[in-house]
Design a protein around this motif. Structure first.
Motif, short mmCIF file in Angstrom:
data_model
loop_
_atom_site.label_atom_id
_atom_site.label_comp_id
_atom_site.label_asym_id
_atom_site.label_seq_id
_atom_site.Cartn_x
_atom_site.Cartn_y
_atom_site.Cartn_z
N ASP A 13 28.50 41.75 37.74
CA ASP A 13 29.01 42.40 36.53
C ASP A 13 28.73 41.62 35.26
O ASP A 13 28.30 42.18 34.26
N TYR A 14 28.91 40.31 35.24
CA TYR A 14 28.70 39.58 33.99
C TYR A 14 27.23 39.50 33.60
O TYR A 14 26.92 39.24 32.45
N GLY A 15 26.35 39.76 34.52
CA GLY A 15 24.93 39.79 34.20
C GLY A 15 24.39 41.20 34.01
O GLY A 15 23.37 41.41 33.37
N SER A 16 25.10 42.18 34.55
CA SER A 16 24.63 43.57 34.51
C SER A 16 25.28 44.38 33.40
O SER A 16 24.75 45.40 32.99
N LEU A 17 26.44 43.95 32.94
CA LEU A 17 27.16 44.69 31.91
C LEU A 17 27.09 43.96 30.59
O LEU A 17 27.03 42.74 30.55
N ILE A 70 41.71 43.78 37.33
CA ILE A 70 41.61 45.20 37.70
C ILE A 70 40.16 45.67 37.80
O ILE A 70 39.81 46.44 38.69
N PHE A 71 39.28 45.18 36.92
CA PHE A 71 37.90 45.63 36.98
C PHE A 71 37.21 45.10 38.24
O PHE A 71 36.42 45.81 38.87
N CYS A 72 37.52 43.87 38.63
CA CYS A 72 36.97 43.33 39.87
C CYS A 72 37.45 44.14 41.07
O CYS A 72 36.67 44.42 42.00
N LEU A 85 33.20 54.14 34.07
CA LEU A 85 33.43 53.73 35.46
C LEU A 85 32.47 54.44 36.41
O LEU A 85 32.00 53.85 37.38
N GLU A 86 32.17 55.69 36.12
CA GLU A 86 31.23 56.44 36.98
C GLU A 86 29.84 55.82 36.94
O GLU A 86 29.16 55.72 37.96
N GLN A 116 45.26 41.95 35.92
CA GLN A 116 44.96 41.86 34.49
C GLN A 116 43.94 42.91 34.07
O GLN A 116 43.06 43.28 34.85
N ILE A 117 44.09 43.34 32.83
CA ILE A 117 43.15 44.30 32.27
C ILE A 117 42.87 43.88 30.82
O ILE A 117 43.74 43.32 30.15
N ARG A 118 41.67 44.11 30.38
CA ARG A 118 41.29 43.77 29.01
C ARG A 118 42.09 44.60 28.02
O ARG A 118 42.30 45.79 28.24
N SER A 119 42.55 43.98 26.97
CA SER A 119 43.33 44.67 25.94
C SER A 119 42.55 45.88 25.42
O SER A 119 41.35 45.80 25.15
#
Length: 108
Positions: free
Chosen positions: A15-19, A57-59, A28-29, A101-104
């Motif tokens: 995710d940190y390299g693809s997003l 939560i995203f993980c 999300l889709e 946790q979720i990003r603000s």
């Protein structure tokens, strides 16, 4: 892309390299489709008794996509130094999605 065997390649969704972190240009889709297209999610497990990824939560969404999408492999990686901190008498913390946790601004 990693060379696995001579003449074969493997792609993994990271995710940190693809997003584009902090951007609002994905859904999300689309993430689910990207994971399916890549065919593999690599999950870093650290620390062993309370992995950081189980509190985000995203993980948890990415893990769910890997587990519920056919032809996607979920590979767990444990850093070699993590075993030294592991206490075999201690229980592993359960996953609590309600407290993840979720990003603000992403509370939808």
């Amino acid at each position: 892309q990693l060379e696995v065997d001579e003449g074969h390649s493997s792609f993994s969704f990271v995710d940190y390299g693809s997003l584009r972190q902090g951007q609002e240009d994905f859904t999300l889709e689309r993430i689910k489709h990207a994971i399916k297209d890549m065919g593999k999610v690599v999950l870093g497990i650290s620390p062993l008794t309370r992995p950081l990824v189980t509190g985000r939560i995203f993980c948890l969404f990415e893990i769910s996509c890997a587990l519920h999408t056919s032809d996607v492999t979920l590979e767990c990686v444990i850093p070699s130094d993590a075993w030294g901190e592991f206490d075999h008498t201690q229980d592993v913390a359960p996953v609590d999605i309600e407290s993840a946790q979720i990003r603000s601004g992403q509370e939808q």
